[in-house]
Design an enzyme around this catalytic site. Structure first.
Site, mmCIF file in Angstrom:
data_model
loop_
_atom_site.group_PDB
_atom_site.id
_atom_site.type_symbol
_atom_site.label_atom_id
_atom_site.label_comp_id
_atom_site.label_asym_id
_atom_site.label_seq_id
_atom_site.Cartn_x
_atom_site.Cartn_y
_atom_site.Cartn_z
ATOM 1 N N HIS A 1 -6.892 -2.266 9.079
ATOM 2 C CA HIS A 1 -6.246 -3.550 8.803
ATOM 3 C C HIS A 1 -6.435 -4.513 9.964
ATOM 4 C CE1 HIS A 1 -3.747 -2.538 5.160
ATOM 5 N NE2 HIS A 1 -4.158 -1.338 5.546
ATOM 6 N N GLY B 1 -4.501 -2.087 -0.728
ATOM 7 C CA GLY B 1 -3.652 -1.788 -1.864
ATOM 8 C C GLY B 1 -3.431 -0.305 -2.023
ATOM 9 N N GLU C 1 -5.628 -7.561 10.139
ATOM 10 C CA GLU C 1 -4.477 -8.453 10.293
ATOM 11 C C GLU C 1 -3.339 -7.747 11.031
ATOM 12 O OE1 GLU C 1 -3.085 -5.844 7.183
ATOM 13 O OE2 GLU C 1 -5.038 -6.745 7.600
ATOM 14 N N SER D 1 0.815 -1.214 0.000
ATOM 15 C CA SER D 1 0.000 0.000 0.000
ATOM 16 C C SER D 1 0.850 1.266 0.000
ATOM 17 C CB SER D 1 -0.936 0.012 1.214
ATOM 18 O OG SER D 1 -1.911 -1.005 1.114
ATOM 19 N N CYS E 1 -9.471 -1.788 3.545
ATOM 20 C CA CYS E 1 -8.680 -0.713 2.972
ATOM 21 C C CYS E 1 -9.148 -0.410 1.545
ATOM 22 C CB CYS E 1 -7.203 -1.069 3.047
ATOM 23 S SG CYS E 1 -6.095 0.340 2.837
ATOM 24 N N PHE F 1 -7.164 7.637 0.946
ATOM 25 C CA PHE F 1 -8.486 7.880 0.373
ATOM 26 C C PHE F 1 -9.534 7.310 1.317
ATOM 27 C CE2 PHE F 1 -5.588 8.071 -3.147
ATOM 28 C CZ PHE F 1 -6.117 9.025 -4.010
ATOM 29 N N GLY G 1 -2.893 3.464 -4.268
ATOM 30 C CA GLY G 1 -3.490 4.206 -5.364
ATOM 31 C C GLY G 1 -4.887 4.718 -5.094
ATOM 32 N N ASN H 1 -3.438 2.378 6.901
ATOM 33 C CA ASN H 1 -2.554 2.860 5.855
ATOM 34 C C ASN H 1 -3.405 3.225 4.644
ATOM 35 O OD1 ASN H 1 -0.622 3.443 3.994
ATOM 36 N ND2 ASN H 1 0.145 1.365 3.762
#
Length: 446
Positions: A399, A244, A401, A64, A272, A317, A246, A314
């Protein structure tokens, strides 16, 4: 995996690397001079900051962070060195690394080499500056911006190259970090397979399929461009869309895949970027945050239970509230690079208009039935979770995890398993091949 260098290239864990004069230049013209370490190279990317006090190796290898220069707000980084067991992907993804003081030695029995040696081996430049706090405050006030790390004395030329570098808005980066082909993660020895999961890799971390596998999921990881047909051909009991890098608005192919999966009624879980893709599939907008959420200490409230979790984040957007404006945590006209801090009352503060307006949190209609905002960030009111009320699908912006971070949110994987079980996936032996899932078979018979 990250860190695949020959023994001859690996200095002793405590060996100190030589540094050199380096500079960090922001697109507003601000320059921070410091000492270079890692690779003696030039790097460009979006300048962001991470508030985590630990987990730097996981941060470096988190896909990410593709095309970003990451500054750590914790003052001392590299104490425990680097090893081959902790990377979250096959390589370091950050473009550059900014710290206040890289550790002069490594102090861990697990260390195989130093942080500086790892950055150098993978061609990633780092810079140590005394002004990490000033840098962080500037990004908080003016918004994240493009930047470069270099060893040049020509600051004007470096700034020109920064301004010519690509923006993060509109960037489709999942294609750069996703797996080239499918692979499988099986439950560990002694764990009985229960469910078959198709995981769409938009920038997945190794800890994510491992967390599902530990709960009895046979995880089929697929490339980011997998179509709904290819996803469903694995016969999944549930479909997972990963984190991920972008702009989610640039990942239209993932939204189309999500739409196809939702239309089949297969349980869906997104985190995310995957959560943002779910939001866009439900008809919601996404937007860019002023400085984003990156770290391991973000408070998130579950609106159904009132419980607050400390979570790992993380993302730059977010999903926009239904029919809400202004947007929590977003850029304001006054928050452009070099334009000064936003004025009070511009809607870029702590988002109280979202947290205390029940109308904005009420169920709303989507092509797949009613949906509802499920989680909010208590720092700024940004949406951290959405769920469908009439179909088995939900997403969270954080997240579960961790890797790194607290494990408060690990139960989201349990919720996904419960969703698959409730949709007709009977606990038992999960088939290892493709075909129709148990949930799909029950829907076909209904």
């Amino acid at each position: 995996m990250a860190g695949a260098v020959s023994p001859a290239e690996r200095p002793q864990p405590g060996a100190r690397q030589r540094d050199w004069p380096a500079v960090l230049v922001l697109e507003d013209g601000t320059a921070f001079h410091g000492a270079g370490f890692g690779a003696r190279a030039e790097a460009f990317g979006e300048m962001v900051f991470n508030t985590g006090m630990t987990g730097y190796q996981e941060t470096l290898t988190d896909p990410s962070y593709c095309r970003q220069i990451v500054a750590m707000t914790a003052p001392h980084i590299g104490n425990t060195g680097v090893n081959d067991a902790d990377p979250e992907s096959r390589r370091i993804w950050v473009s550059g690394y900014v710290v206040r003081e890289p550790s002069r030695i490594t102090s861990s029995w697990r260390a195989q080499r130093s942080l500086g040696a790892e950055l150098a081996a993978q061609g990633v430049p780092g810079i140590a500056i005394t002004g990490t706090r000033a840098l962080t405050r500037r990004l908080r006030d003016r918004g994240v911006m493009r930047a470069a790390i270099g060893a040049t004395a020509d600051l004007g030329g470096l700034l020109e190259r920064v301004l010519a570098s690509p923006q993060m808005a509109g960037a489709d980066l999942a294609r750069e970090v996703s797996t080239a082909g499918p692979y499988q993660v099986s439950p560990p020895p002694g764990v009985r397979p229960r469910f078959r999961v198709a995981a769409v890799d938009l920038g997945i971390k190794a800890a994510t399929p491992a967390a599902m596998a530990a709960r009895g999921c046979l995880v089929h990881v697929l490339p980011d461009t997998a179509t709904a047909g290819q996803i469903l051909a694995t016969g999944p009991d549930g479909v997972f869309f990963s984190n991920g890098p972008g702009d989610p608005a640039a990942a239209g192919y993932a939204v189309q895949a999500m739409l196809g999966v939702l239309a089949e009624g297969v349980p869906v879980f997104g985190i995310c970027l995957g959560s943002q893709v779910l939001g866009r599939a439900l008809g919601l907008r996404t937007y860019k945050l002023r400085f984003g959420h990156r770290g391991v200490n973000q408070p998130v409230k579950n609106l159904a239970t009132g419980q607050v979790q400390i979570t790992s984040h993380n993302h730059g957007f977010a999903v926009a509230p239904p029919a809400a404006a202004p947007l929590p945590g977003a850029d304001a006209p006054e928050a452009r690079p070099g334009a000064g801090a936003p004025r009070a009352g511009t809607g870029t503060g702590h988002g109280t208009f979202v947290m205390h307006d029940p109308k904005l949190l009420a169920p709303f209609d989507t092509p797949f039935g009613r949906a509802q905002v499920s989680h909010l960030n208590l720092n700024d009111g940004v949406i951290e979770g959405i769920r469908l009320l009439d179909a088995p699908a939900f997403g969270v912006q954080y997240h579960p995890e961790a890797a790194p971070g607290p494990h408060d949110a690990a139960r989201e994987f349990d919720a996904f398993c419960a969703l698959m079980e409730g949709a007709g996936a009977e606990p038992g032996q999960a088939p290892s091949g493709g075909g129709t899932s148990r949930a799909g078979s029950r829907r076909a018979q209904a």
